[in-house]
Design a protein around this motif. Structure first.
Motif, mmCIF file in Angstrom:
data_model
loop_
_atom_site.group_PDB
_atom_site.id
_atom_site.type_symbol
_atom_site.label_atom_id
_atom_site.label_comp_id
_atom_site.label_asym_id
_atom_site.label_seq_id
_atom_site.Cartn_x
_atom_site.Cartn_y
_atom_site.Cartn_z
ATOM 1 N N ARG A 34 44.547 42.746 47.134
ATOM 2 C CA ARG A 34 43.986 41.818 45.941
ATOM 3 C C ARG A 34 42.930 43.325 45.177
ATOM 4 O O ARG A 34 43.246 43.339 43.849
ATOM 5 C CB ARG A 34 43.102 41.229 46.406
ATOM 6 C CG ARG A 34 42.281 40.209 44.962
ATOM 7 C CD ARG A 34 42.114 39.144 45.024
ATOM 8 N NE ARG A 34 42.539 38.461 45.899
ATOM 9 C CZ ARG A 34 42.431 37.890 47.569
ATOM 10 N NH1 ARG A 34 41.141 37.851 47.860
ATOM 11 N NH2 ARG A 34 43.353 36.953 47.980
ATOM 12 N N GLU A 35 42.478 44.012 45.971
ATOM 13 C CA GLU A 35 41.050 45.239 45.723
ATOM 14 C C GLU A 35 42.401 46.140 45.517
ATOM 15 O O GLU A 35 41.411 46.709 44.278
ATOM 16 C CB GLU A 35 40.181 45.398 47.059
ATOM 17 C CG GLU A 35 38.648 46.613 46.381
ATOM 18 C CD GLU A 35 38.381 47.316 47.112
ATOM 19 O OE1 GLU A 35 37.871 48.354 46.868
ATOM 20 O OE2 GLU A 35 38.678 46.054 48.258
ATOM 21 N N PHE A 36 43.392 46.676 45.881
ATOM 22 C CA PHE A 36 44.719 47.690 45.152
ATOM 23 C C PHE A 36 44.259 47.627 43.775
ATOM 24 O O PHE A 36 44.807 48.028 42.719
ATOM 25 C CB PHE A 36 45.227 47.797 46.397
ATOM 26 C CG PHE A 36 45.992 49.004 46.052
ATOM 27 C CD1 PHE A 36 45.917 50.069 45.605
ATOM 28 C CD2 PHE A 36 47.442 48.846 45.283
ATOM 29 C CE1 PHE A 36 46.802 51.443 45.007
ATOM 30 C CE2 PHE A 36 48.381 49.467 44.283
ATOM 31 C CZ PHE A 36 48.045 51.225 44.878
ATOM 32 N N CYS A 37 45.434 46.146 43.836
ATOM 33 C CA CYS A 37 45.855 46.384 42.317
ATOM 34 C C CYS A 37 44.759 45.763 41.364
ATOM 35 O O CYS A 37 45.223 45.696 40.011
ATOM 36 C CB CYS A 37 46.280 44.332 43.019
ATOM 37 S SG CYS A 37 47.842 44.252 43.767
ATOM 38 N N THR A 38 43.637 45.125 42.070
ATOM 39 C CA THR A 38 42.651 45.291 40.714
ATOM 40 C C THR A 38 42.360 46.569 40.115
ATOM 41 O O THR A 38 41.952 46.807 39.066
ATOM 42 C CB THR A 38 41.210 45.148 41.101
ATOM 43 O OG1 THR A 38 41.575 43.436 42.259
ATOM 44 C CG2 THR A 38 39.563 44.519 40.209
ATOM 45 N N ASN A 39 42.593 47.348 40.958
ATOM 46 C CA ASN A 39 41.758 48.933 40.558
ATOM 47 C C ASN A 39 42.441 50.188 39.619
ATOM 48 O O ASN A 39 42.617 50.428 38.909
ATOM 49 C CB ASN A 39 41.541 50.253 41.764
ATOM 50 C CG ASN A 39 40.361 49.342 42.486
ATOM 51 O OD1 ASN A 39 39.571 48.820 41.875
ATOM 52 N ND2 ASN A 39 40.176 49.968 44.093
ATOM 53 N N ILE A 40 43.877 48.894 40.405
ATOM 54 C CA ILE A 40 44.983 49.633 39.271
ATOM 55 C C ILE A 40 45.431 48.909 37.613
ATOM 56 O O ILE A 40 45.909 49.751 37.098
ATOM 57 C CB ILE A 40 46.600 50.203 39.963
ATOM 58 C CG1 ILE A 40 47.170 49.347 40.513
ATOM 59 C CG2 ILE A 40 46.312 51.027 41.426
ATOM 60 C CD1 ILE A 40 48.609 48.773 40.875
ATOM 61 N N ALA A 41 45.263 47.750 37.179
ATOM 62 C CA ALA A 41 45.258 46.951 36.517
ATOM 63 C C ALA A 41 44.961 47.175 35.176
ATOM 64 O O ALA A 41 45.616 47.873 34.491
ATOM 65 C CB ALA A 41 44.403 45.647 36.698
ATOM 66 N N ASP A 42 43.495 48.193 35.351
ATOM 67 C CA ASP A 42 43.493 49.476 34.034
ATOM 68 C C ASP A 42 44.700 50.046 33.706
ATOM 69 O O ASP A 42 44.400 50.073 32.295
ATOM 70 C CB ASP A 42 41.946 49.533 33.960
ATOM 71 C CG ASP A 42 40.879 47.961 33.684
ATOM 72 O OD1 ASP A 42 41.418 47.255 34.375
ATOM 73 O OD2 ASP A 42 39.740 47.807 34.706
#
Length: 173
Positions: A44-52
């Motif tokens: 989840r943290e990885f996906c959140t980091n690359i979302a922007d």
């Protein structure tokens, strides 16, 4: 232990090492896929980091597509404006052509004998002569054209045809 026994015991590992150094020696072996034991929080943290970054990239692609579409629309507008200007020019030339034959000039040729009118129209500027012929009654026009020399009558007919054709361009090429 004898020397031959030691050589036999070393031969197998050395042969295995040599086989590993030769590309394709173990074609059957495939590299294994290693997986990490990442937790759901890490994912989840990885996906959140690359979302922007992913959103920015999507916006950039959409912006490029819109710019390409705008260029296409601008080109089509230019083409339409050029065609409109060409049509307006053609309409103006046609109206000017018809005005040339207005007034009493047409009445004069209406009252003339066809052979006399043909002789005089053959000597006039072809555009003026064709404008006059266009304003006369069809029967009278055909009689006058029949009395004219063939090359002059053909030239007038070409002008009459071009004047009535809406696809006629200012540039004949």
């Amino acid at each position: 232990m004898t020397l031959s026994t030691i050589a036999r015991r070393l031969a197998l590992p050395v042969a295995g090492f040599v086989m590993m150094a030769i590309p394709g020696a173990f074609a059957e072996d495939r590299p294994g896929i290693t997986t990490t034991n990442a937790s759901a929080d890490e994912i989840r943290e990885f996906c959140t980091n690359i979302a922007d970054a992913a959103r920015d990239q999507r916006y950039l692609l959409q912006k490029q597509e819109l710019e390409n579409l705008q260029k296409d629309v601008d080109e089509r507008i230019k083409t339409l404006e050029a065609r409109r200007a060409e049509y307006e020019d053609w309409l103006k030339r046609r109206n000017d052509f018809l005005k040339t034959a207005e007034g009493g000039l047409v009445e004069i040729y209406k009252k003339m004998k066809p052979d006399a009118a043909a002789a005089q129209l053959a000597e006039l500027d072809p555009e003026i002569a064709s404008a006059i012929v266009m304003k006369l009654a069809p029967r009278q026009s055909s009689t006058i054209l029949g009395e004219m020399p063939a090359d002059k009558a053909a030239a007038l007919t070409r002008i009459l045809t071009a004047a009535s054709d809406p696809n006629t361009s200012k540039d004949p090429s």
